[in-house]
Scaffold this active site. Structure first.
Site, PDB file in Angstrom:
ATOM      1  CG  ASN A   1      -1.872  -1.252   1.254  1.00 43.13           C
ATOM      2  OD1 ASN A   1      -2.419  -1.634   0.159  1.00 43.13           O
ATOM      3  ND2 ASN A   1      -1.833  -1.830   2.415  1.00 43.13           N
ATOM      4  NE  ARG A   2       3.161   2.126  -5.052  1.00 41.27           N
ATOM      5  CZ  ARG A   2       2.839   1.230  -5.433  1.00 41.27           C
ATOM      6  NH1 ARG A   2       2.607   0.078  -4.749  1.00 41.27           N
ATOM      7  NH2 ARG A   2       2.686   0.868  -6.693  1.00 41.27           N
ATOM      8  CG  LEU A   3       1.433   2.357   4.199  1.00 41.54           C
ATOM      9  CD1 LEU A   3       0.577   1.846   5.352  1.00 41.54           C
ATOM     10  CD2 LEU A   3       1.241   3.872   4.142  1.00 41.54           C
TER      11      LEU A   3
END
Length: 211
Positions: free
Chosen positions: A189-191
């Site tokens: 989740n692009r974290l």
């Protein structure tokens, strides 16, 4: 094909503060060993960014040829574009794009010329073809054709056929002395996990950065 729809999830793992080495050099060594053992293509390839005297940046890929706590080593023609840039502005940036591991390492620092002794020691270890290529190529200059380059290579091969290939006086090396590292591990989740090592008053301070 829409480039906007080209994406994937990064699922190789997480990077936690407690797993980091206190020294960025030890952390880099750990990741480099893992990159080599993972059989990545060209794990020692790094992008070198320089800035010229007009403030224009340029990047190119070079190969890391050694590192320790003094810095990161690479070699090049001293008449090349990168060499001219570093002569005017020694501030440079390196990036190791280990994409298959969802990792990258960014290193910011200053480039310093290596001594003739260090350059000679490395040059003598190069394959003979690479030694001859150093003589044949006036790096970054315009040439008329591929054939002209190959002709020059053959001339150098004939010139030094009887003995060892000497180090060209226009060929040398650099040590990038780091002042900052960033270790990046891709996350779902692009974290992403990003950790910065910043040299402050002789000590390396570690901070987590927002993705």
């Amino acid at each position: 094909m829409s480039l906007e729809d080209t994406r994937r999830e990064y699922q190789h793992g997480r990077l936690a503060r407690e797993s980091l080495q206190d020294s960025p050099f030890e952390q880099f060594n750990l990741w480099m060993e893992q990159a080599i053992h993972s059989e990545l293509s060209d794990p020692t390839a790094m992008c070198l960014a320089t800035v010229d005297d007009e403030g224009k940046p340029w990047q190119r890929t070079v190969l890391l040829k050694g590192f320790d706590e003094q810095g990161f080593l690479f070699y090049t023609n001293l008449g090349s574009r990168k060499a001219h840039d570093m002569a005017g502005n020694p501030n440079v940036c390196l990036i190791f794009p280990w994409l298959d591991l969802d990792r990258q390492v960014i290193i910011g620092g200053r480039a310093e010329r290596l001594s003739k002794t260090e350059v000679l020691k490395y040059f003598l270890k190069r394959p003979r073809g690479s030694q001859l290529a150093a003589w044949a190529s006036k790096q970054s200059s315009r040439i008329t054709s591929r054939q002209a380059l190959e002709t020059q290579f053959m001339q150098m091969k004939e010139k030094f056929a009887a003995g060892e290939v000497p180090v060209p006086d226009f060929w040398g090396g650099y040590r990038v002395v780091p002042r900052e590292f960033e270790f990046w591990q891709g996350g779902e989740n692009r974290l992403h996990d990003r950790f910065q090592y910043l040299l402050e008053q002789g000590a390396w301070n570690i901070s987590r950065l927002a993705p």
